[in-house]
Design a protein around this motif. Structure first.
Motif, mmCIF file in Angstrom:
data_model
loop_
_atom_site.group_PDB
_atom_site.id
_atom_site.type_symbol
_atom_site.label_atom_id
_atom_site.label_comp_id
_atom_site.label_asym_id
_atom_site.label_seq_id
_atom_site.Cartn_x
_atom_site.Cartn_y
_atom_site.Cartn_z
ATOM 1 N N ASN A 409 0.859 -1.180 0.000
ATOM 2 C CA ASN A 409 0.000 0.000 0.000
ATOM 3 C C ASN A 409 0.900 1.237 0.000
ATOM 4 O OD1 ASN A 409 -1.600 2.262 1.044
ATOM 5 N ND2 ASN A 409 -3.193 0.747 1.399
ATOM 6 N N LEU A 410 0.970 1.909 -1.152
ATOM 7 C CA LEU A 410 1.891 3.029 -1.310
ATOM 8 C C LEU A 410 1.598 4.152 -0.320
ATOM 9 C CD1 LEU A 410 4.239 4.235 -2.872
ATOM 10 C CD2 LEU A 410 2.599 5.116 -4.555
ATOM 11 N N THR A 411 0.319 4.427 -0.096
ATOM 12 C CA THR A 411 -0.049 5.488 0.841
ATOM 13 C C THR A 411 0.433 5.148 2.246
ATOM 14 O OG1 THR A 411 -2.001 5.973 -0.483
ATOM 15 C CG2 THR A 411 -1.970 6.844 1.751
ATOM 16 N N PHE A 412 0.242 3.889 2.634
ATOM 17 C CA PHE A 412 0.703 3.451 3.950
ATOM 18 C C PHE A 412 2.219 3.596 4.062
ATOM 19 C CE2 PHE A 412 2.230 0.064 6.797
ATOM 20 C CZ PHE A 412 1.563 0.424 7.959
ATOM 21 N N ASP A 413 2.939 3.190 3.007
ATOM 22 C CA ASP A 413 4.396 3.299 3.022
ATOM 23 C C ASP A 413 4.839 4.746 3.216
ATOM 24 O OD1 ASP A 413 4.275 0.633 2.548
ATOM 25 O OD2 ASP A 413 5.099 0.693 0.523
ATOM 26 N N LYS A 414 4.184 5.668 2.508
ATOM 27 C CA LYS A 414 4.546 7.084 2.616
ATOM 28 C C LYS A 414 4.325 7.599 4.034
ATOM 29 C CE LYS A 414 3.656 8.440 -2.195
ATOM 30 N NZ LYS A 414 2.765 9.235 -3.081
ATOM 31 N N LEU A 415 3.192 7.201 4.626
ATOM 32 C CA LEU A 415 2.893 7.650 5.981
ATOM 33 C C LEU A 415 3.923 7.123 6.986
ATOM 34 C CD1 LEU A 415 -0.983 7.171 6.041
ATOM 35 C CD2 LEU A 415 0.224 9.333 6.041
ATOM 36 N N VAL A 416 4.264 5.841 6.844
ATOM 37 C CA VAL A 416 5.189 5.216 7.793
ATOM 38 C C VAL A 416 6.576 5.837 7.694
ATOM 39 C CG1 VAL A 416 6.387 3.068 8.365
ATOM 40 C CG2 VAL A 416 3.930 3.050 7.939
ATOM 41 N N PHE A 417 7.063 6.028 6.459
ATOM 42 C CA PHE A 417 8.437 6.480 6.276
ATOM 43 C C PHE A 417 8.576 8.001 6.251
ATOM 44 C CE2 PHE A 417 8.624 2.195 4.195
ATOM 45 C CZ PHE A 417 9.383 1.606 5.195
ATOM 46 N N SER A 418 7.486 8.712 6.430
ATOM 47 C CA SER A 418 7.562 10.176 6.450
ATOM 48 C C SER A 418 8.177 10.693 7.740
ATOM 49 C CB SER A 418 6.164 10.779 6.293
ATOM 50 O OG SER A 418 5.376 10.511 7.454
ATOM 51 N N GLY A 419 8.252 9.847 8.752
ATOM 52 C CA GLY A 419 8.730 10.292 10.051
ATOM 53 C C GLY A 419 7.653 10.955 10.873
ATOM 54 N N SER A 420 6.430 10.970 10.338
ATOM 55 C CA SER A 420 5.328 11.642 11.027
ATOM 56 C C SER A 420 4.680 10.763 12.084
ATOM 57 C CB SER A 420 4.261 12.063 10.018
ATOM 58 O OG SER A 420 4.833 12.780 8.963
ATOM 59 N N PHE A 421 4.953 9.448 12.044
ATOM 60 C CA PHE A 421 4.282 8.518 12.949
ATOM 61 C C PHE A 421 5.305 7.684 13.711
ATOM 62 C CE2 PHE A 421 1.118 9.587 9.866
ATOM 63 C CZ PHE A 421 -0.089 9.566 10.551
ATOM 64 N N VAL A 422 4.926 7.280 14.918
ATOM 65 C CA VAL A 422 5.732 6.339 15.701
ATOM 66 C C VAL A 422 4.824 5.197 16.146
ATOM 67 C CG1 VAL A 422 7.381 8.045 16.514
ATOM 68 C CG2 VAL A 422 5.313 7.634 17.838
ATOM 69 N N TYR A 423 5.444 4.055 16.427
ATOM 70 C CA TYR A 423 4.686 2.888 16.890
ATOM 71 C C TYR A 423 4.606 2.946 18.411
ATOM 72 C CZ TYR A 423 3.053 -1.916 17.265
ATOM 73 O OH TYR A 423 2.298 -3.034 17.530
ATOM 74 N N ALA A 424 3.425 3.200 18.913
ATOM 75 C CA ALA A 424 3.240 3.401 20.351
ATOM 76 C C ALA A 424 2.207 2.432 20.905
ATOM 77 C CB ALA A 424 2.803 4.845 20.630
ATOM 78 N N ASP A 425 2.664 1.469 21.717
ATOM 79 C CA ASP A 425 1.757 0.556 22.420
ATOM 80 C C ASP A 425 0.742 -0.082 21.475
ATOM 81 O OD1 ASP A 425 0.699 -0.783 24.607
ATOM 82 O OD2 ASP A 425 -0.739 0.812 25.048
ATOM 83 N N GLY A 426 1.231 -0.597 20.331
ATOM 84 C CA GLY A 426 0.349 -1.291 19.399
ATOM 85 C C GLY A 426 -0.377 -0.391 18.422
ATOM 86 N N HIS A 427 0.021 0.881 18.320
ATOM 87 C CA HIS A 427 -0.664 1.822 17.433
ATOM 88 C C HIS A 427 0.359 2.617 16.629
ATOM 89 C CE1 HIS A 427 -3.094 1.218 21.091
ATOM 90 N NE2 HIS A 427 -4.111 1.188 20.267
ATOM 91 N N LEU A 428 -0.008 2.982 15.410
ATOM 92 C CA LEU A 428 0.782 3.938 14.645
ATOM 93 C C LEU A 428 0.173 5.307 14.901
ATOM 94 C CD1 LEU A 428 1.787 2.581 11.122
ATOM 95 C CD2 LEU A 428 3.254 3.397 12.948
ATOM 96 N N CYS A 429 0.885 6.126 15.655
ATOM 97 C CA CYS A 429 0.337 7.389 16.145
ATOM 98 C C CYS A 429 1.178 8.566 15.655
ATOM 99 C CB CYS A 429 0.305 7.382 17.676
ATOM 100 S SG CYS A 429 -0.426 8.865 18.407
ATOM 101 N N LEU A 430 0.529 9.712 15.435
ATOM 102 C CA LEU A 430 1.242 10.926 15.058
ATOM 103 C C LEU A 430 2.325 11.242 16.088
ATOM 104 C CD1 LEU A 430 -1.610 13.298 13.863
ATOM 105 C CD2 LEU A 430 0.332 12.547 12.495
ATOM 106 N N ASN A 431 3.510 11.531 15.585
ATOM 107 C CA ASN A 431 4.644 11.825 16.462
ATOM 108 C C ASN A 431 4.538 13.269 16.955
ATOM 109 O OD1 ASN A 431 7.043 11.928 17.794
ATOM 110 N ND2 ASN A 431 8.334 11.704 15.982
ATOM 111 N N HIS A 432 3.699 13.452 17.941
ATOM 112 C CA HIS A 432 3.446 14.788 18.484
ATOM 113 C C HIS A 432 3.337 14.661 19.999
ATOM 114 C CE1 HIS A 432 1.465 18.618 19.305
ATOM 115 N NE2 HIS A 432 1.820 19.000 18.094
ATOM 116 N N PRO A 433 3.936 15.575 20.751
ATOM 117 C CA PRO A 433 3.922 15.444 22.222
ATOM 118 C C PRO A 433 2.532 15.435 22.837
ATOM 119 C CG PRO A 433 4.796 17.588 21.528
ATOM 120 C CD PRO A 433 4.737 16.731 20.308
ATOM 121 N N ASP A 434 1.527 15.928 22.119
ATOM 122 C CA ASP A 434 0.158 15.847 22.636
ATOM 123 C C ASP A 434 -0.339 14.406 22.678
ATOM 124 O OD1 ASP A 434 -0.002 18.526 23.015
ATOM 125 O OD2 ASP A 434 -1.256 18.946 21.265
ATOM 126 N N TYR A 435 0.253 13.544 21.809
ATOM 127 C CA TYR A 435 -0.297 12.200 21.619
ATOM 128 C C TYR A 435 0.606 11.073 22.093
ATOM 129 C CZ TYR A 435 -3.417 14.810 18.522
ATOM 130 O OH TYR A 435 -4.315 15.714 18.003
#
Length: 647
Positions: A409-435
């Motif tokens: 899934n190209l869209t998924f690949d872009k989201l994962v490798f953009s650096g915008s998300f981290v894997y947190a406790d079983g979730h792919l979550c926006l890498n933002h201190p609020d979350y």
């Protein structure tokens, strides 16, 4: 893959003296087969059905279509079309066999075709009568009380699972209906006329239990060594009495015994006729229809056993008496109260956690969906799930399952490798201190994230593939062989996530500063933005210049000279060198006052390469532009001079 079919052999039919049963040469089989009763009828009883219908016709007892006053029709041929079966008890069923009859009228020379329904019954351990009567069949729905499929597996609606569970408990352990309690599985098995025996059933321990209906040699294990052991009929084999799921494993088998006995007896009957030895474990092949039959039995056994172990009326009492640590009832508790309730149900009834959770969900407690979701190697922390979030979607996924989507899934690949998300406790979550927050080297969701999952976490739709189960003759509930997930995104969810991602990427283009003791933020300048994006790429200035096929001076001017106005081609080369996201491209075009060029032919050429030539580079584009006689984006790579390096 082709499987040889052997010549037809003849075997005496033990239930019909004087008849023979046609079977295929078992030595030519390369794998065991699950036979359907309709298949037996079509291969072996067409002549008998033809004789019965002709006899009824000859005696005037067969209702026939009107052929005309002077016609004298004759029956040319009789074929079996299909069968409908209605369970009478554990070992017998009524039969309604639909036959196609071909009539010919010698007076008019015309052919007529009519369907007939021949009714009878079959019993496995007493005499059977296949020919009790016949009538015209016009496609009307037959009124069957306990409808069976072609392999004699009952059709059971989801709405009736509770009723089947109630009847099962009423028959074998009525005291379990009197109030919340754990089923006494040993006494229930004894009441059914079976016994429990502990054996190692597989090398890997995945096979937890299975039922042996008739005495046979069974493959069991002593450590890693497979051995053959004679097991008496009427035995439920279980891998361990210490297994926490011991009760559920045995109860699952009991449901098979109660509701799927006809299926097993059909297979036993068939093999007693063909004298066929069935390979054990891995030496097997089943068609898709045969797999559907096994799946149907497993679904029924899972569903009815779950409803039996946590019977609805008992669960109602448990819910009525439930109070969380703050004294709140089920309707006012929080997610941790749901966790406590699920643990309480599991301890009270001996059920799986998933069984308790699903029972609560079926009763309308939708918030329970965010409790005990399996993450990476453990259950994820409880979280809220929006009311409008579909039941077949999830925010929680083990990393090994998530990794299967990469490359598909190209869209998924872009989201994962953009650096915008981290894997947190079983979730792919926006890498933002609020979350998210990093604690002891692991990422965890914040309380805000747990209450606003739609804002920050990637959603996944569970698309379940069909589960394949092993089946060995004489044994039900073999090891589940394969189960896989395919994840997908809805257009709405992707749009929302892209918006969140763009918002997050833009939030990085800010600078914190302090004024009069108050912390404030401002938007980055063009030079600061270029520096940030180059640093983010991990490339040196020379490396970026080489990738953009331009001079270092050009990049220095873009980064440092406020009054420098680059050409569109220079910016397109910079976008390509750093593989920038659209949101950053647009920001830079605004900063360089080139946003009006976004509809130009030059920008469209860039988009064409980006969307149709994976991994393209500036040199390819410049070569193409030269070949069609147009100006290149950049004039060529020029490294930093010795004087500049010295400076």
């Amino acid at each position: 893959m082709n499987y040889e079919i052997g010549p037809i052999l003849m075997q005496p039919d033990p239930l019909r003296p004087g008849f023979s049963y046609k079977v295929r040469n078992p030595r030519c089989y390369k794998a065991p087969e699950i036979v359907s009763f309709t298949q037996i009828l079509k291969e072996n009883y067409v002549v008998e059905y033809g004789q019965f219908i002709r006899r009824e016709f000859a005696h005037g007892r067969l209702p026939v279509p009107y052929f005309g006053a002077y016609s004298k029709p004759v029956i040319v041929d009789v074929l079996i079309d299909k069968g409908y079966y209605d369970q009478l008890d554990s070992f017998s069923f009524a039969m309604y066999v639909i036959c196609d009859v071909h009539f010919y009228d010698p007076v008019t020379g015309e052919d007529y075709y009519q369907k007939y329904c021949v009714n009878g019954y079959h019993a496995f351990y007493s005499p059977s009568d296949y020919f009790l009567g016949v009538d015209i069949y016009r496609g009307e729905r037959l009124r069957l009380k306990h409808h069976l499929d072609d392999c004699l597996v009952p059709y059971i609606r989801k709405a009736h699972y509770d009723a089947y569970a109630y009847n099962f408990l009423l028959k074998y352990q009525p005291e379990a209906l009197e109030g919340p309690c754990k089923i006494d599985i040993e006494s229930l098995v004894k009441a059914m006329g079976y016994r429990i025996q502990v054996e190692q059933l597989s090398r890997n321990g995945k096979v937890k239990a299975k039922t042996i209906f008739h005495t046979k040699m069974v493959t069991v294990y002593e450590g890693d060594k497979a051995v053959q052991k004679l097991i008496e009929g009427g035995t439920i084999l279980v891998s361990s009495k210490c297994d926490p799921d011991y009760l559920m494993n045995i109860l699952h088998e009991c449901i098979h015994i109660e509701y799927h006995m006809l299926f097993y007896e059909l297979q036993y009957y068939y093999r007693s006729l063909v004298k066929l030895e069935i390979p054990d474990f891995d030496e097997f092949f089943m068609s898709e229809d045969q797999q559907d039959t096994i799946r149907s039995m497993e679904i029924q056994a899972n569903a009815i056993s779950a409803r039996a172990v946590v019977y609805k009326e008992n669960l109602d009492i448990t819910l009525e008496n439930f109070k969380d640590e703050l004294g709140r009832d089920i309707h006012h508790t929080d997610l941790y109260g749901y966790e406590r309730l699920i643990e309480h149900i599991t301890e009270t009834y001996g059920s799986y956690r998933t069984t308790a959770k699903n029972r609560l969900h079926h009763l309308g407690f939708k918030r329970v969906r965010g409790v005990f979701e399996w993450g990476d190697r453990s259950y994820a922390k409880a979280h809220e799930i929006p009311d409008d979030f579909p039941d077949d979607w999830t925010y929680t996924l083990p990393i090994e399952e998530m990794s299967k989507i990469l490359g598909t899934n190209l869209t998924f690949d872009k989201l994962v490798f953009s650096g915008s998300f981290v894997y947190a406790d079983g979730h792919l979550c926006l890498n933002h201190p609020d979350y998210v927050i990093n604690f002891n080297g692991r990422w965890w969701l914040t309380e805000k994230a747990k209450k606003n999952m739609a804002e920050c976490c990637l959603p996944f739709r569970r698309v379940y593939g069909k589960e394949n189960y092993r089946y060995t003759f004489g044994e039900l509930n073999k090891e589940q062989q394969a189960r896989f997930y395919e994840m997908a995104f809805s257009a709405e969810q992707l749009k929302a996530l892209e918006a969140n991602r763009d918002e997050y990427l833009l939030s990085l283009l800010t600078v914190e500063y302090e004024e009069n003791g108050v912390k404030q933020t401002r938007k980055m300048t063009r030079g600061e933005t270029v520096k940030f994006l180059m640093k983010r790429s991990g490339m040196t200035e020379d490396a970026v210049a080489e990738a953009a096929d331009c001079s270092v001076e050009t990049l220095t001017a873009l980064r440092s000279k406020k009054k420098y106005t680059p050409r569109l081609g220079t910016m397109l080369a910079f976008f390509t060198a750093l593989n920038l996201e659209e949101v950053y491209r647009n920001e830079l075009l605004i900063m360089t006052k080139l946003i009006s060029e976004i509809d130009s032919e030059e920008y469209k050429t860039y988009l064409w390469f980006k969307n149709t030539v994976p991994g393209f580079n500036v040199y390819q584009v410049n070569d193409y532009l030269r070949s069609i006689g147009k100006s290149t984006w950049t004039t060529g790579y020029k490294p930093r001079s010795k004087a500049q390096k010295a400076v």
